[in-house]
Design an enzyme around this catalytic site. Structure first.
Site, PDB file in Angstrom:
ATOM      1  N   GLU A  17       0.815  -1.213   0.000  1.00 20.54           N
ATOM      2  CA  GLU A  17       0.000   0.000   0.000  1.00 20.54           C
ATOM      3  C   GLU A  17       0.854   1.271   0.000  1.00 20.54           C
ATOM      4  OE1 GLU A  17      -2.404  -2.991   2.617  1.00 20.54           O
ATOM      5  OE2 GLU A  17      -0.331  -2.636   2.008  1.00 20.54           O
ATOM      6  N   LYS A  19       3.886   1.744  -1.251  1.00 19.97           N
ATOM      7  CA  LYS A  19       4.471   1.940  -2.577  1.00 19.97           C
ATOM      8  C   LYS A  19       3.485   2.656  -3.505  1.00 19.97           C
ATOM      9  CE  LYS A  19       5.412  -0.796  -6.739  1.00 19.97           C
ATOM     10  NZ  LYS A  19       6.633  -0.159  -7.238  1.00 19.97           N
ATOM     11  N   GLU A 491      14.154  -7.038 -21.995  1.00 20.95           N
ATOM     12  CA  GLU A 491      13.691  -7.861 -20.877  1.00 20.95           C
ATOM     13  C   GLU A 491      12.203  -7.704 -20.580  1.00 20.95           C
ATOM     14  OE1 GLU A 491      16.296  -7.381 -17.502  1.00 20.95           O
ATOM     15  OE2 GLU A 491      18.079  -7.304 -18.776  1.00 20.95           O
ATOM     16  N   TRP A 568      20.306 -12.126  -3.580  1.00 21.47           N
ATOM     17  CA  TRP A 568      18.965 -11.534  -3.677  1.00 21.47           C
ATOM     18  C   TRP A 568      17.861 -12.583  -3.563  1.00 21.47           C
ATOM     19  CZ3 TRP A 568      19.622  -7.263  -7.992  1.00 21.47           C
ATOM     20  CH2 TRP A 568      20.382  -6.219  -7.446  1.00 21.47           C
ATOM     21  N   ASP A 663      39.911  -9.440 -10.750  1.00 17.49           N
ATOM     22  CA  ASP A 663      40.090 -10.891 -10.875  1.00 17.49           C
ATOM     23  C   ASP A 663      38.903 -11.570 -11.566  1.00 17.49           C
ATOM     24  OD1 ASP A 663      42.544 -10.783  -9.660  1.00 17.49           O
ATOM     25  OD2 ASP A 663      41.816 -11.364  -7.672  1.00 17.49           O
ATOM     26  N   HIS A 701      17.697   6.141 -11.035  1.00 20.75           N
ATOM     27  CA  HIS A 701      16.840   6.043  -9.863  1.00 20.75           C
ATOM     28  C   HIS A 701      16.162   7.367  -9.535  1.00 20.75           C
ATOM     29  CE1 HIS A 701      19.372   2.461  -9.504  1.00 20.75           C
ATOM     30  NE2 HIS A 701      18.352   1.933  -8.868  1.00 20.75           N
TER      31      HIS A 701
END
Length: 766
Positions: A17, A19, A491, A568, A663, A701
């Site tokens: 809610e 968001k 995507e 994640w 690396d 962002h």
């Protein structure tokens, strides 16, 4: 009598809610009063859901980020934001400008530069970095916190405000000039003293003051700062519960035992072995709070085993024992009860925030009244624990054997980078400063609707594929029109960069509503890694092949790397994380090789979460980096020299692990640098990074659209450290969360910036 409390509760709401209210406000669809009302309703609901606790947390709710809240509470607002008021703007507008560059009143303009964002310790939560200068002054602004305390008190419960401690607050921030942030402590402490006095006046008895830096390695200067801070606060009219979490105290245990506070919270999931030493070192009157429920993962607590350990401690401490989750429940989903489609066996093994508080209540009853009062709950818990341990779905002998057969050759490319780079330059014939994006393009309402229809079986797989092909073609056509050099398919078919892959791997399960906050209004739904991992079939090849058929330009295959998929996910806790990572690496390796066989010879393997998996103590880094870097190399290096491997990392300070990143031996690495104004590239003043690099020039962002001049300036800063022939130009991250109306002009400016830089290079050469 053991006392229960909570260090913090998820603020997004069981149906996200918060968001949706945030985003409506930013779009101008609701006003500020409606947003504030939604926040108040969520807080009230969350306190009701925590009503079994002896102390309710207050101040853990935020409209964006708790660290940014603390900056505003302390009056530490960047001047660019505090000077950006318009006649109709409010403090909340200023707050959102710092968080994301603009607020609801700023649509259509580039307001200010958003605050830098980075990871909260070793979690996938991002905070807005406090900014400090020599001129930084602090002033108390407690109205928001006091208001939330009053709301919580209306629930007829004891309220325990939650604030970030002064030393951790300074540690989290960044100097924006030649200042020493620790030198600001003397300016900061009087504001904390005034805050605690006001909390006492509000009827508060206990304040939770978080100092999670105590689980990190601290030099003597920072240890002295902690001692000085709590000596200055010891006469405050409230009792302080100093909270640590995410790790062990180790050499900081003697320090914490000497701090003049009324209680200490220990993360007994990560630091269980330190419990006895802590209890023995504290004064006989001190409260000991033990975090006995894992606040970072979603597996059920073994309640009987926990009671076996806790009961002697409860007998010793009696009223001095508090119990809680190990850390704030911000990091887990809200309620398992909403899950209707999870496999019943797997669901029986899980506990979300609601269920964790139920577990806490069961433990409290057993400790205070005896196990016989919760016999049914304990038996049901034991049955679930045994079911998981004995399940044949968890262990796959063939996968375990494949991991056992890993040897060093799997992680080696055929040739070294200079040889590969020459072959790749000849093959792809890219211009100086080649342009690309990080992978995803906007997930439009049409894309989300098609995906939902397909999941509900309202459209066929053929129809769904056709709709996704339309979206892929649109993304490719737009990139062609923009003039990008290396394209991506966008995507459209992917709901999430981890969940998409987890759905196609054996050993994963998925929730419907298992959302957790990543930053602001951005929520993620981590998949649940419950068993051994294998890849039954190709996961991305068909989509990428279709996209390549639409263009003669190179098309990047887009994959998520094994370390990021691991970090994640909610990861199984019955085997070392390294074993799970190697299993993922072998699965991604198969996908990389299938892409190469299909003619896709630029492949990006995102490792956005590589750094956040680092242990909080640097002395423990090498073990993690050894298996994490090896896992990436296993996934990436089964290809020929002409195949170009990219990787991407975002919103992490990586300067202190730059040798490990080198690396990885990716042909091209793309990183976030725009919010930090290329400060993350300072490491290259002292480290000769050998391969190609794309320092991001477009902060995705924020809705702000960077200008061509801004991007040119950023790349020129990068070119001071990295030879131009090894520089790529790209955004900071994927563009999934943006809108096409923002993306197109931003990328137009990015391509124009590249052309400007090429022209300047030609002039210099001539």
């Amino acid at each position: 009598m053991a006392i229960t409390h909570n260090l913090g509760f998820p603020r997004i709401g069981s149906q996200r809610e918060l968001k949706f209210a945030q985003e409506k406000y930013w779009r101008g669809e609701i006003n500020q009063s409606e947003l504030i009302t939604q926040g108040k309703q969520l807080r009230s609901k969350h306190w009701q859901q925590q009503s079994s606790l002896d102390f309710l947390p207050a101040g853990d709710f935020s409209f964006y980020d708790q660290v940014l809240d603390m900056s505003f509470l302390l009056g530490n607002i960047p001047s660019r934001a505090s000077n950006s008021h318009t006649n109709d703007s409010t403090e909340l507008d200023t707050y959102f400008r710092v968080a994301r560059g603009r607020s609801a009143h700023d649509s259509g303009c580039s307001c200010i530069s958003a605050g830098e964002m980075t990871k909260w310790f070793d979690t996938n939560y991002h905070y807005i970095v406090p900014e400090f200068t020599n001129d930084t002054a602090f002033s108390l602004n407690p109205e928001k916190l006091l208001s939330q305390i009053a709301e919580a008190q209306s629930h007829n419960a004891k309220v325990k405000p939650v604030i970030i401690g002064p030393v951790t607050y300074l540690w989290l921030g960044k100097e924006k000039d030649a200042s020493n942030k620790l030198a600001l402590l003397d300016r900061l402490l009087p504001v904390y003293q005034a805050l605690l006095a006001q909390l006492a006046n509000a009827g508060v008895e206990w304040v939770q003051i978080d100092e999670p830096i105590l689980v990190t390695e601290l030099d003597q200067e920072w240890k002295n700062a902690l001692q000085r801070s709590y000596l200055s606060l010891q006469k405050s009219p409230v009792k302080l519960l100093l909270a640590t979490y995410f790790g062990q105290l180790q050499d900081n245990l003697p320090l914490i035992s000497q701090l003049p506070v009324a209680g200490i919270h220990l993360d007994a999931i990560n630091a269980k072995d330190e419990t006895t030493a802590l209890i023995d070192s504290l004064p006989a009157s001190s409260i000991v709070s033990l975090g006995v429920i894992n606040g970072r993962n979603i597996w059920k607590t073994d309640l009987n085993a926990t009671l076996d350990w806790l009961e002697p401690i409860a007998s010793q401490l009696q009223d001095r024992l508090w119990i809680a989750p190990s850390c704030s429940l911000l990091h887990v989903p809200v309620d398992l009860g909403s899950e209707e489609h999870l496999d019943p066996d797997i669901k029986s093994w899980l506990a979300f925030a609601h269920q964790k508080l139920e577990e806490l209540s069961t433990l409290q009853t057993a400790l205070n009244q005896g196990r016989q009062h919760v016999t049914a709950a304990l038996e049901a818990n034991q049955q679930a624990i045994n079911s998981r341990r004995q399940s044949p779905r968890v262990n796959n002998p063939s996968v375990q054997q494949a991991v056992a057969n890993i040897d060093a050759k799997l992680g080696q490319r055929q040739s070294d980078y200079p040889h590969r780079a020459a072959i790749q330059r000849n093959k792809f014939n890219l211009p100086l400063y080649p342009t690309t994006t990080i992978g995803s393009f906007p997930q439009t309402a049409g894309i989300r609707a098609a995906r939902l229809q397909f999941k509900k079986a309202e459209i066929s797989e053929v129809d769904y594929t056709s709709l996704m092909h339309q979206e892929i073609k649109y993304a490719v056509d737009e990139q062609e029109a923009l003039g990008l050099d290396v394209l991506v398919h966008g995507e459209a078919e992917r709901n999430d960069m981890v969940e998409y892959f987890g759905e196609q791997l054996q050993g994963y399960a998925f929730s419907q509503y298992g959302w957790v906050q990543s930053y602001g209004s951005r929520c993620v739904k981590p998949p649940i890694l419950f068993g051994d991992i294998s890849r039954p079939k190709a996961m991305t090849v068909n989509w990428t092949q279709y996209a390549q058929s639409l263009t003669t330009k190179p098309m990047k295959g887009m994959l998520t790397g094994p370390v990021t998929i691991l970090n994640w996910s909610f990861v199984r806790d019955d085997q070392p994380r390294s074993d799970s990572c190697y299993q993922l690496a072998l699965a991604i390796r198969e996908e990389v090789q299938d892409l190469e066989k299909a003619g896709v010879t630029i492949i990006q393997i995102d490792e956005a979460a590589l750094r956040e998996g680092l242990p909080l103590r640097q002395s423990q880094w090498q073990d993690y980096l050894t298996w994490a870097i090896e896992s990436f190399r296993i996934s990436a290096n089964g290809v020929g020299d002409a195949t170009q491997i990219h990787t991407h990392m975002c919103y992490s300070e990586f300067n202190d692990i730059i040798s490990a990143i080198a690396d990885m031996d990716a042909d091209v690495i793309t990183i976030e640098t725009s919010r930090s104004d290329m400060e993350l590239l300072d490491v290259f003043d002292h480290f000769n990074y050998p391969n190609d690099i794309g320092p991001g020039v477009y902060d995705i962002h924020t809705p702000n659209i960077p200008t061509q001049a801004q991007m040119v300036e950023l790349i020129e800063k990068a070119a001071e450290r990295i030879p131009a022939e090894r520089l790529w130009i790209n955004p900071d991250c994927g563009l999934k969360t943006r809108q096409w109306k923002e993306v197109i002009p931003a990328l137009q400016n990015m391509v124009a910036a590249a052309k400007t830089l090429r022209q300047r290079a030609l002039k210099v050469a001539s």
